[in-house]
Design an enzyme around this catalytic site. Structure first.
Site, PDB file in Angstrom:
ATOM      1  N   LYS A  76       0.843  -1.209   0.000  1.00 10.87           N
ATOM      2  CA  LYS A  76       0.000   0.000   0.000  1.00 10.87           C
ATOM      3  C   LYS A  76       0.875   1.256   0.000  1.00 10.87           C
ATOM      4  O   LYS A  76       0.615   2.206  -0.739  1.00 10.87           O
ATOM      5  CB  LYS A  76      -0.912  -0.001   1.238  1.00 10.87           C
ATOM      6  CG  LYS A  76      -2.087  -0.963   1.117  1.00 10.87           C
ATOM      7  CD  LYS A  76      -2.799  -1.176   2.454  1.00 10.87           C
ATOM      8  CE  LYS A  76      -3.881  -2.240   2.303  1.00 10.87           C
ATOM      9  NZ  LYS A  76      -4.447  -2.697   3.580  1.00 10.87           N
ATOM     10  N   GLN A  95      -4.636  -1.282   9.710  1.00  9.41           N
ATOM     11  CA  GLN A  95      -4.624  -2.641   9.150  1.00  9.41           C
ATOM     12  C   GLN A  95      -5.234  -3.632  10.154  1.00  9.41           C
ATOM     13  O   GLN A  95      -4.876  -3.639  11.327  1.00  9.41           O
ATOM     14  CB  GLN A  95      -3.183  -3.039   8.802  1.00  9.41           C
ATOM     15  CG  GLN A  95      -3.042  -4.366   8.084  1.00  9.41           C
ATOM     16  CD  GLN A  95      -3.645  -4.379   6.681  1.00  9.41           C
ATOM     17  OE1 GLN A  95      -3.673  -3.361   5.994  1.00  9.41           O
ATOM     18  NE2 GLN A  95      -4.149  -5.525   6.262  1.00  9.41           N
ATOM     19  N   ASP A 139     -11.246   3.087   4.512  1.00 13.82           N
ATOM     20  CA  ASP A 139     -11.700   1.693   4.502  1.00 13.82           C
ATOM     21  C   ASP A 139     -13.227   1.603   4.444  1.00 13.82           C
ATOM     22  O   ASP A 139     -13.775   0.543   4.114  1.00 13.82           O
ATOM     23  CB  ASP A 139     -11.265   0.999   5.805  1.00 13.82           C
ATOM     24  CG  ASP A 139     -10.039   0.119   5.626  1.00 13.82           C
ATOM     25  OD1 ASP A 139      -9.864  -0.430   4.522  1.00 13.82           O
ATOM     26  OD2 ASP A 139      -9.275  -0.022   6.595  1.00 13.82           O
TER      27      ASP A 139
HETATM   28  N1  GUN Z   1      -7.242  -6.648   6.512  1.00 12.56           N
HETATM   29  C1  GUN Z   1      -7.699  -7.416   5.492  1.00 12.56           C
HETATM   30  N2  GUN Z   1      -8.406  -6.664   4.612  1.00 12.56           N
HETATM   31  C2  GUN Z   1      -8.387  -5.403   5.094  1.00 12.56           C
HETATM   32  C3  GUN Z   1      -8.931  -4.188   4.615  1.00 12.56           C
HETATM   33  O1  GUN Z   1      -9.598  -4.100   3.587  1.00 12.56           O
HETATM   34  N3  GUN Z   1      -8.679  -3.098   5.384  1.00 12.56           N
HETATM   35  C4  GUN Z   1      -7.971  -3.169   6.548  1.00 12.56           C
HETATM   36  N4  GUN Z   1      -7.808  -2.053   7.239  1.00 12.56           N
HETATM   37  N5  GUN Z   1      -7.456  -4.288   7.003  1.00 12.56           N
HETATM   38  C5  GUN Z   1      -7.659  -5.395   6.276  1.00 12.56           C
END
Ligand code: GUN
Length: 300
Positions: free
Chosen positions: A54, A98, A121
């Site tokens: 990311k 995350q 998110d």
């Molecule tokens: N962990 C797995 N998928 C995601 C996501 O889409 N966002 C976040 N913040 N954590 C994750």
């Protein structure tokens, strides 16, 4: 193989190109650089890979990336203090914590501490409510990426029968809301669903988000249906050598592709679109924060 392969990698590259254009325009016309803060707590190896990826892609489209890596024993209060700082930092337009978080931290509390306008998110309860009532919100990245791929392939989704397998807050539920918003007839199936193959066989669109390797097989698929495979499962691959693994989706690719009209591969389908949508959401959040018209094609 009958099915057209929906190339998530190529669509994601297109979307990142659009994002980069808008980032350049925000810089040139408004002297603004959209910024994304990613917070990782602990050392979960998969999460570390995602966070690195990311950060790299954020920089590649010209945005600012702020990475915060905290130890696995970080106290909830410390994480909440960091979020409070990011909420008021004008350089930060998007915040992503995350998941999963370590067990001693209350995930809901943390997610709902994020300023909803920076919640790229789309997990904050306010954004969940806005999406559920068809109002402008931040849309969760994975379902948004799936929706974009479906629109690209089908054009209008109106009137199609869609079955979403999986009822998670991250994928299944928001995916169902988005499909409903595009006038599909939506069924949410899950681990307790009776006659799952029979339910899936009715679907023009199948979105599989259960986290069970190759659970959906070709005999579940209506001929010509579109299959969106959200699963990313690592399985042993002894045929590749001792200790080797490979990635598979929630759908058994070969048997599903023999029947479907279109299908997303794993890897190279939904995964790349998810990160591209995160970048798109950050641009959207930046525009909204500054009262700038939102570019078309970056959200639902
Ligand atoms: N962990 C797995 N998928 C995601 C996501 O889409 N966002 C976040 N913040 N954590 C994750």
């Amino acid at each position: 193989m009958a099915a057209e392969i929906i190339d998530g990698k190529a669509l994601a590259a297109d979307l990142r190109g659009k994002v980069a254009d808008h980032v350049a325009r925000l810089k040139a016309e408004h002297d603004l650089v959209p910024g994304l803060a990613v917070v990782l707590v602990g050392e979960d190896p998969a999460s570390q890979v995602y966070v690195r990826s990311k950060g790299k892609m954020t920089l590649e489209v010209g945005m600012a990336s702020f990475e915060h890596r905290l130890g696995a024993d970080t106290e909830e209060g410390e994480l909440l203090s960091l979020i409070a700082r990011l909420n008021t930092d004008p350089k930060v337009h998007g915040i992503l914590v995350q998941l999963p978080l370590p067990d001693h931290i209350n995930e809901e509390l943390v997610i709902n501490a994020i300023d909803p306008s920076k919640d790229v998110d789309g997990f904050h309860i306010l954004n969940v409510g806005l999406l559920g009532t068809g109002q402008k919100s931040m849309v969760p990245c994975t379902p948004l990426g799936c929706l974009m791929m479906l629109r690209q392939y089908h054009g209008s989704l109106s009137g199609l029968d869609a079955v979403v397998i999986g009822r998670s807050n991250i994928v299944g539920k928001p995916m169902a809301q988005l499909l409903l918003g595009d006038s599909c007839t939506v069924t949410i199936a899950h681990s307790r669903t009776r006659d799952l193959p029979g339910i899936v066989r009715r679907a023009d669109i199948v979105v599989a988000a259960v986290g069970r390797p190759e659970m959906v097989t070709g005999d579940w698929i209506k001929p010509g249906a579109t299959v969106i495979d959200v699963g990313i499962n690592r399985v042993d691959a002894p045929e590749r050598g001792e200790g080797k693994t490979r990635l598979v989706g929630d759908c058994e690719f070969d048997s599903c592709a023999a029947v479907a009209g279109a299908i997303t591969p794993v890897p190279g389908g939904v995964g790349p679109m998810t990160i591209a949508c995160l970048l798109a959401n950050t641009v959207t959040a930046c525009c909204r924060a500054h009262g700038i018209d939102e570019p078309d094609g970056l959200t639902a």
